[in-house]
Design a protein around this motif. Structure first.
Motif, mmCIF file in Angstrom:
data_model
loop_
_atom_site.group_PDB
_atom_site.id
_atom_site.type_symbol
_atom_site.label_atom_id
_atom_site.label_comp_id
_atom_site.label_asym_id
_atom_site.label_seq_id
_atom_site.Cartn_x
_atom_site.Cartn_y
_atom_site.Cartn_z
ATOM 1 N N LEU A 14 -6.979 0.913 13.248
ATOM 2 C CA LEU A 14 -6.298 2.007 13.954
ATOM 3 C C LEU A 14 -4.869 2.178 13.438
ATOM 4 C CD1 LEU A 14 -7.600 1.251 17.556
ATOM 5 C CD2 LEU A 14 -8.246 3.207 16.104
ATOM 6 N N GLY A 15 -4.186 1.081 13.209
ATOM 7 C CA GLY A 15 -2.848 1.148 12.619
ATOM 8 C C GLY A 15 -2.887 1.723 11.218
ATOM 9 N N ALA A 16 -3.928 1.377 10.466
ATOM 10 C CA ALA A 16 -4.074 1.920 9.110
ATOM 11 C C ALA A 16 -4.248 3.439 9.156
ATOM 12 C CB ALA A 16 -5.259 1.261 8.410
ATOM 13 N N GLU A 17 -5.032 3.930 10.103
ATOM 14 C CA GLU A 17 -5.208 5.387 10.234
ATOM 15 C C GLU A 17 -3.876 6.066 10.531
ATOM 16 O OE1 GLU A 17 -8.209 5.984 13.260
ATOM 17 O OE2 GLU A 17 -9.836 5.398 11.901
ATOM 18 N N LEU A 18 -3.106 5.480 11.435
ATOM 19 C CA LEU A 18 -1.795 6.034 11.780
ATOM 20 C C LEU A 18 -0.890 6.058 10.555
ATOM 21 C CD1 LEU A 18 0.321 5.111 14.886
ATOM 22 C CD2 LEU A 18 1.312 5.050 12.627
ATOM 23 N N LEU A 19 -0.845 4.955 9.820
ATOM 24 C CA LEU A 19 0.038 4.869 8.656
ATOM 25 C C LEU A 19 -0.395 5.826 7.546
ATOM 26 C CD1 LEU A 19 0.670 1.016 8.597
ATOM 27 C CD2 LEU A 19 2.321 2.816 9.161
ATOM 28 N N ARG A 20 -1.676 6.013 7.379
ATOM 29 C CA ARG A 20 -2.134 6.980 6.367
ATOM 30 C C ARG A 20 -1.722 8.397 6.765
ATOM 31 N NH1 ARG A 20 -6.790 3.255 6.151
ATOM 32 N NH2 ARG A 20 -6.450 2.088 4.217
ATOM 33 N N GLN A 21 -1.805 8.706 8.047
ATOM 34 C CA GLN A 21 -1.359 10.027 8.520
ATOM 35 C C GLN A 21 0.129 10.228 8.279
ATOM 36 O OE1 GLN A 21 -2.480 10.180 12.659
ATOM 37 N NE2 GLN A 21 -4.657 10.314 12.194
ATOM 38 N N GLU A 22 0.892 9.160 8.313
ATOM 39 C CA GLU A 22 2.337 9.223 8.102
ATOM 40 C C GLU A 22 2.709 9.166 6.611
ATOM 41 O OE1 GLU A 22 4.710 9.858 10.219
ATOM 42 O OE2 GLU A 22 3.598 9.704 12.094
ATOM 43 N N GLY A 23 1.700 9.021 5.750
ATOM 44 C CA GLY A 23 1.960 8.994 4.311
ATOM 45 C C GLY A 23 2.244 7.618 3.743
ATOM 46 N N PHE A 24 1.905 6.567 4.458
ATOM 47 C CA PHE A 24 2.151 5.197 4.025
ATOM 48 C C PHE A 24 0.826 4.509 3.695
ATOM 49 C CE2 PHE A 24 6.133 6.218 5.917
ATOM 50 C CZ PHE A 24 7.079 5.304 5.478
ATOM 51 N N SER A 25 0.120 4.991 2.693
ATOM 52 C CA SER A 25 -1.236 4.490 2.427
ATOM 53 C C SER A 25 -1.255 3.028 1.967
ATOM 54 C CB SER A 25 -1.962 5.378 1.420
ATOM 55 O OG SER A 25 -1.283 5.391 0.192
ATOM 56 N N ARG A 26 -0.292 2.625 1.172
ATOM 57 C CA ARG A 26 -0.261 1.228 0.720
ATOM 58 C C ARG A 26 0.036 0.294 1.892
ATOM 59 N NH1 ARG A 26 3.958 -1.212 -3.562
ATOM 60 N NH2 ARG A 26 2.998 -3.239 -3.867
ATOM 61 N N HIS A 27 0.922 0.711 2.781
ATOM 62 C CA HIS A 27 1.230 -0.072 3.976
ATOM 63 C C HIS A 27 0.010 -0.117 4.898
ATOM 64 C CE1 HIS A 27 5.023 1.354 2.329
ATOM 65 N NE2 HIS A 27 5.661 0.416 3.007
ATOM 66 N N ALA A 28 -0.743 0.974 4.920
ATOM 67 C CA ALA A 28 -1.952 1.051 5.742
ATOM 68 C C ALA A 28 -2.954 -0.019 5.317
ATOM 69 C CB ALA A 28 -2.569 2.443 5.633
ATOM 70 N N ASP A 29 -3.053 -0.269 4.020
ATOM 71 C CA ASP A 29 -3.973 -1.302 3.540
ATOM 72 C C ASP A 29 -3.630 -2.662 4.134
ATOM 73 O OD1 ASP A 29 -5.290 0.610 1.994
ATOM 74 O OD2 ASP A 29 -4.247 0.046 0.138
ATOM 75 N N VAL A 30 -2.353 -2.975 4.261
ATOM 76 C CA VAL A 30 -1.932 -4.248 4.854
ATOM 77 C C VAL A 30 -2.344 -4.299 6.320
ATOM 78 C CG1 VAL A 30 0.038 -5.717 5.465
ATOM 79 C CG2 VAL A 30 -0.017 -4.549 3.246
ATOM 80 N N ALA A 31 -2.082 -3.229 7.061
ATOM 81 C CA ALA A 31 -2.467 -3.188 8.472
ATOM 82 C C ALA A 31 -3.974 -3.379 8.631
ATOM 83 C CB ALA A 31 -2.031 -1.859 9.099
ATOM 84 N N GLU A 32 -4.715 -2.748 7.767
ATOM 85 C CA GLU A 32 -6.176 -2.772 7.854
ATOM 86 C C GLU A 32 -6.764 -4.138 7.512
ATOM 87 O OE1 GLU A 32 -8.787 0.896 6.970
ATOM 88 O OE2 GLU A 32 -8.444 -0.125 5.057
ATOM 89 N N ARG A 33 -6.084 -4.904 6.677
ATOM 90 C CA ARG A 33 -6.672 -6.126 6.116
ATOM 91 C C ARG A 33 -6.019 -7.420 6.569
ATOM 92 N NH1 ARG A 33 -6.333 -3.346 0.222
ATOM 93 N NH2 ARG A 33 -7.908 -1.743 0.564
#
Length: 181
Positions: free
Chosen positions: A82-101
């Motif tokens: 869920l955090g990864a989805e939020l971060l991808r929406q905000e344009g932080f796709s690389r950061h989203a990978d960390v949240a997701e994993r």
């Protein structure tokens, strides 16, 4: 937009939860940066590690965890994707990978399927050194005992809920990351 801007955007009206997130994330960030600084030979992106560590738990706002002021509707294990989805929406796709994993020591597809966890069926294993460092550092800090660092034996105990393979991954990281740190 900076990590603090994102945190304030979603947590600004939730002071208790924001405090939990900020305190925990700063502890994780500081430990991760100590590891990075102890190993300049790895040429790790230090700025990215600092930012991603601050955002790795951004998804807790969607979860039901009253002990840490989370009043969402999702299971806590869902906070990563869920955090990864939020971060991808905000344009932080690389950061989203960390949240997701970052949950456990990463969750494999087999572990997700075998445990029937309510998360999309996919592999959530860290794939970069930066992701591994943040995932490892995260295990030493609880959101229910802010300011405390868990001793190694308690960390290992807490990882057992994800299985022996998770503990083995953690032990491998411990040997690697704590040299010179």
């Amino acid at each position: 937009m900076t990590p603090l801007d994102i945190i304030n955007k979603y947590y600004g009206q939730l002071p208790e939860l924001r405090n939990v997130l900020m305190t925990h994330s700063m502890q994780v960030r500081d430990r991760a940066l100590r590891i990075v600084d102890a190993h300049p030979e790895w040429e790790v992106d230090r700025n990215f590690v600092a930012e991603a560590a601050m955002l790795h738990d951004i998804g807790i706002i969607f979860c039901n965890a009253p002990r840490i002021y989370c009043e969402g509707t999702h299971h806590y294990i869902e906070h990563g994707y869920l955090g990864a989805e939020l971060l991808r929406q905000e344009g932080f796709s690389r950061h989203a990978d960390v949240a997701e994993r970052h949950t456990g020591t990463g969750l494999t597809l087999d572990e997700v399927l075998q445990n029937g966890w309510p998360i999309p069926a996919m592999d959530y294993s860290p794939r970069s050194l930066e992701e591994e460092i943040i995932c490892y550092a995260d295990k030493f800090y609880s959101k229910t005992h802010l300011g405390e660092e868990l001793p190694l034996q308690k960390v290992r105990q807490s990882i057992w809920k994800y299985g022996a393979d998770s503990v083995a991954r953690f032990d491998k990281w411990h040997d690697k990351f704590e040299q010179n740190a």
